[in-house]
Each structure stands twice: as structure tokens, then as C-alpha cells.
Design an enzyme around this catalytic site. Structure first.
Site, PDB file in Angstrom:
ATOM      1  N   HIS A 161       0.830  -1.217   0.000  1.00 14.43           N
ATOM      2  CA  HIS A 161       0.000   0.000   0.000  1.00 14.43           C
ATOM      3  C   HIS A 161       0.864   1.266   0.000  1.00 14.43           C
ATOM      4  CE1 HIS A 161      -3.334  -2.726   1.247  1.00 14.43           C
ATOM      5  NE2 HIS A 161      -2.372  -3.281   1.971  1.00 14.43           N
ATOM      6  N   SER A 282      15.052  21.565 -16.513  1.00 18.35           N
ATOM      7  CA  SER A 282      13.879  22.379 -16.816  1.00 18.35           C
ATOM      8  C   SER A 282      14.362  23.682 -17.434  1.00 18.35           C
ATOM      9  CB  SER A 282      13.117  22.657 -15.526  1.00 18.35           C
ATOM     10  OG  SER A 282      12.342  23.828 -15.657  1.00 18.35           O
ATOM     11  N   LYS A 288      16.043  21.790 -11.321  1.00 13.51           N
ATOM     12  CA  LYS A 288      15.383  20.543 -11.702  1.00 13.51           C
ATOM     13  C   LYS A 288      16.285  19.549 -12.423  1.00 13.51           C
ATOM     14  CE  LYS A 288      11.657  19.458 -11.225  1.00 13.51           C
ATOM     15  NZ  LYS A 288      10.384  19.822 -11.870  1.00 13.51           N
ATOM     16  N   GLU A 295       9.947   8.207 -17.051  1.00  8.07           N
ATOM     17  CA  GLU A 295       8.631   8.795 -17.337  1.00  8.07           C
ATOM     18  C   GLU A 295       8.172   8.450 -18.753  1.00  8.07           C
ATOM     19  OE1 GLU A 295       8.064  12.906 -15.024  1.00  8.07           O
ATOM     20  OE2 GLU A 295       9.902  12.834 -16.187  1.00  8.07           O
TER      21      GLU A 295
END
Ligand code: ARG
Length: 461
Positions: A161, A282, A288, A295
Site C-alpha cells: 500500500h 527544466s 530541476k 517517465e
């Protein structure tokens, strides 16, 4: 591409030439060019078979084979000029053969149709790709086994979980992914068995009146056997769907794996560091470093699943036998092959290079009372029934939550308030190392079991 609408190989029964847009709309040459090698291989086997049974002479067969080999070279050297007017890879190559060797070239298509030809090409193509992709799966499996061997003693929190559950070995976690890939590898090889059946000889749909020898062509092409039923042979695309299903499963696995890498590389987890060369920055936020590779793989899994569903829909309404609908099988198949190949490659390159933040993983494993089950098991060994032990430890955890204290940080007095059975041998049980080492059976997370599992995997690979 040049455009020669005038001379269609099937032009005989037509009184007007094809509408210019319809010609573009129905052509597949833009994408089925990819099949050229397999189309030529299939045609060479067909020509040899025709001579073998005496439908054409050995001399004619040799001329055809020679012509096809030269066309292969032309294509490989970028000298072939593709024609939309000639629709597809089959007619482009056949027309060029006739152009090159003349009348004899017109005999190649004897006892054959594009319907059995395209199904044969696609199977030859997919067989090669499966071999290549199975090797790519193996390469990633080996990378994970290498990590498992190196990180068998590295402690991380295991989750259920997404809540800290029990300490596990990072190597054990890597071998979980390896186990999924092992099934993926088996699925590819299993699918290959059904890919490797030969449609050639089914001709358009019913077979041919010529005395062909299908076993002879199958032998030349390395097929296990000729397909049993001619109608099924030209219309079946199960093998494409099965492959895409196996590919969708692999991509689903890589997507879940990606999700973990993305979480783990976030500041909140900080378990791993992805190598800079697999990340981008970024354009606005200078701090970043984004986990683009996982992804993208996660995103691409959706696309491959889409191809699988698209192919099922492509087939579901088709009556026997061949229908032009089938031309739509190629783009999703090709894109699935490319996407899967790229995703496997980037994962196999990236995984050995990830940085492991062992201290952070270990600190995270210490949070969340991850050895509570070990305390319950300890009480069971002292003679308490498991349900009662569960209740006792639950109360100890409650105390820990209220006082911000892990079980291992409580004093013996504090622990004994929950059960008089607790003695000072409890502390070794409450350590992460003790918890991990206790799970010492095949399939468990004890470091020595992880090392044994990694060795077994390496032997299997
Ligand atoms: N380009 C076609 C395909 O990909 C080849 C088979 C065409 N056969 C036909 N009878 N039109 O399916």
C-alpha cells in the site's frame, strides 16, 4: 517516390485508372518497405520451390533468385525507387524484377498471391524481431542480476500500500523485476512457436492448382511446418496480437518499474540517483533534474497497450479470409517492436549506472515500525498465540506513535509493559538486519537467499 498509375499488375479488368487520392489512401509502401528483406527471402524460397517441382526451370529460378538478390542490394544502397502506384512492397519488388530480368520475372508469382505472401513476410519479420527482443530482455535481466549480487546486503523498506511494511534487501527487490522479465522472455519464446508456421501455398485463400511442395519451401525458410488450413493461413493475425500482448505485458512491467524509479529519485524518497545522462533539466527551474527516461517508458506503455487493443478491434469483425483491413496490422506491430526495443535498451543501459543511497534507504526502513511483525513472531516463539501477539505489538506500536519512538528505541521496561514475555534478547530481533536475515528460505529476503537466487538466475541466463 515516383508515380506510375498507368501499369498496375492487376490492371487487366479495369477500364479507368485509380483515383489519385485512392491510390495514396490504399497504398502501404510508405510503411511496408520495412519488410523488403523478408519479402525477398520468401520470394527466393518460392522460386526455388517452383523449380524443385518443375513448374519453372532451374535456369529460370536461378535468374529470378539472382535478380531478387540484386534488388536487395539496390534497396540496401538506397538506389531503389519506390512507387506509390505499385501499392506495396510485394508489387514494387516484383515490378522491378520484371524490369530487370524481363519475361522470366513474370513467372515468380505462379501459384502464389499477395495474401499468402504478406502473411509469410510478416511472420519472417516478426520471428527475427522476437529473437532480437528476447536477447534485449535477457540483457536487462543480467543487469538486474548484477545489481542484486552487489546489493544483496543493502537494506530498504519493503512496501505494501506504499506504506513501509518490512525491511527487504535491495537486491531482492531487483530480483523481483528479474522474475517478471523471465516470464516475459518465456512468453516471447512461446509466441515464437506460433509465429513460425508458413502461410505460403495458401495462395489467395483456397490453395493453388499447381503441384507445389509446401514442405520444401517451409524447410528453406526455417518454418516448423506449413500452416494447416489455407483460409486460416491468409487471414490469421493471432500471432501479431499474441506478440503485442507479450509486448504490452513487458511494457506494463517496465512502466511499474519506472514508477518506482521516479518515486525513488524524488527528494521525498531520495533512495537512488539517476545518472545525469539519463535525465534532463527544466527550461525555467534551474534546480530541476527530471527522470525523463522512466517517465517516457511509463508513457510509452500506454501506446503499446493501445496497439494491442487496436489490433483486436481490427480483427474482430472480419469474415474469412483475407480482407484489406489486414494491411492495418503493420503500423501498430512495427511501432510496438520499435517502442519495446528502445525501452528495453534504455533500461538495460541505465540500471547498472544508478546511484544507490544506502543510508537513506536504511533510514527509511527504520521508520514505520517495519520490524513489528518480527516482534510478534518473537512472542509466538515464547508461546503466545499469533493473534494475541499481534494485539500486544499493536499496542506497543500505538505507544511508539504517540511518543515518536521506534520499537528498537524503547527500553526493556517500556516493552515489558506490553508483555512480561519480552526479555532482553528482543533487541536483536528488532534490528533491520535481524529482520531480514530471519526470512531465510528460498524466495525470502535474507541476504544469503538473495545471493543464492542471483546465482541461480545467472546460471539460468
Ligand atoms: N499490402 C497488402 C497488405 O498489407 C498486401 C496484400 C494485398 N492483397 C490484396 N489482395 N489486395 O495486406
Amino acid at each position: 517516390m515516383t508515380d506510375d498509375t498507368t501499369s498496375k499488375p492487376w490492371g487487366g479488368r479495369f477500364t479507368e485508372s485509380t483515383d489519385a487520392f485512392v491510390e495514396e489512401f490504399t497504398a502501404s509502401i510508405g510503411f511496408d518497405q520495412r519488410l523488403y528483406r523478408h519479402d525477398i527471402t520468401g520470394s527466393i524460397a518460392h522460386a526455388r520451390m517452383l523449380a524443385h517441382v518443375g513448374i519453372i526451370t532451374e535456369k529460370e529460378s536461378a535468374e529470378i533468385v539472382d535478380g531478387l538478390e540484386q534488388i536487395r542490394t539496390e534497396i540496401e544502397q538506397g538506389e531503389f525507387s519506390w512507387s506509390v502506384g505499385l501499392e506495396d512492397i510485394h508489387m514494387n519488388i516484383e515490378a522491378r524484377l520484371i524490369e530487370r530480368i524481363g519475361e522470366t520475372g513474370k513467372k515468380l508469382h505462379t501459384g502464389r498471391s499477395r495474401n499468402d505472401q504478406v502473411a509469410t513476410d510478416l511472420r519472417l519479420y516478426l520471428r527475427d524481431e522476437i529473437d532480437d527482443l528476447a536477447a534485449a530482455v535477457r540483457r536487462l535481466q543480467l543487469a538486474l542480476v548484477g545489481l542484486a549480487e552487489r546489493e544483496a546486503d543493502t537494506i530498504m523498506p519493503g512496501f505494501t500500500h506504499l506504506q513501509v511494511a518490512m525491511p527487504v534487501s535491495f537486491g531482492h527487490h531487483m530480483l523481483a523485476w528479474e522474475a517478471m522479465l523471465e516470464r516475459d522472455h518465456q512468453r516471447l519464446l512461446d509466441c515464437r512457436k506460433r509465429v513460425n508456421s508458413m502461410p505460403l501455398g495458401a495462395a489467395a485463400l483456397a490453395g493453388t492448382g499447381f503441384p507445389i511442395d509446401r514442405a520444401f519451401s517451409a524447410g528453406l525458410l526455417g518454418f516448423d511446418s506449413p500452416a494447416a488450413n489455407s483460409l486460416d493461413a491468409v487471414s490469421d493475425r493471432d500471432f501479431v496480437i499474441e506478440f503485442c500482448a507479450a509486448a504490452a505485458l513487458i511494457m506494463m512491467h517496465l512502466s511499474r518499474f519506472s514508477e518506482e524509479l521516479i518515486l525513488w529519485s524524488s527528494a521525498q524518497f531520495d533512495f537512488i540517483e539517476l545518472p545525469d545522462r539519463f535525465c534532463t533539466g527544466s527550461s525555467i527551474m534551474p534546480q530541476k533534474k527530471n527522470p525523463d527516461v522512466p517517465e517516457l517508458v511509463r508513457g510509452k506503455s500506454g501506446r503499446v497497450t493501445g496497439h494491442l487493443v487496436g489490433l483486436l478491434m481490427l480483427m474482430k469483425g472480419q469474415p474469412l479470409a483475407y480482407n484489406k483491413d489486414n494491411q492495418e496490422d503493420k503500423e501498430p506491430l512495427f511501432d510496438t517492436v520499435d517502442t519495446l526495443r528502445g525501452s528495453l535498451r534504455v533500461f538495460a543501459d541505465m540500471m547498472p549506472a544508478i546511484g544507490i543511497r544506502r543510508e537513506n534507504m536504511q533510514a527509511a526502513a527504520r521508520q514505520g515500525f517495519s520490524t513489528a511483525t518480527d516482534l510478534a513472531d518473537y512472542l509466538v516463539r515464547k508461546g503466545i498465540a499469533f493473534r494475541d501477539a499481534h494485539e500486544i505489538v499493536g499496542r506497543a506500536v500505538r505507544f511508539g506513535v504517540d511518543n515518536s519512538k521506534d520499537l528498537a528505541d524503547m527500553t526493556l521496561d517500556e516493552l515489558q509493559a506490553f508483555s512480561g514475555m519480552i526479555e532482553d534478547d528482543v533487541f536483536s530481533v528488532l534490528t533491520l538486519e535481524g529482520s531480514m536475515a530471519a526470512r531465510d528460505h528460498a524466495g525470502g529476503t535474507a541476504p544469503q537467499q538473495v545471493r543464492a537466487a542471483a546465482a541461480a538466475a545467472r546460471a539460468r541466463l
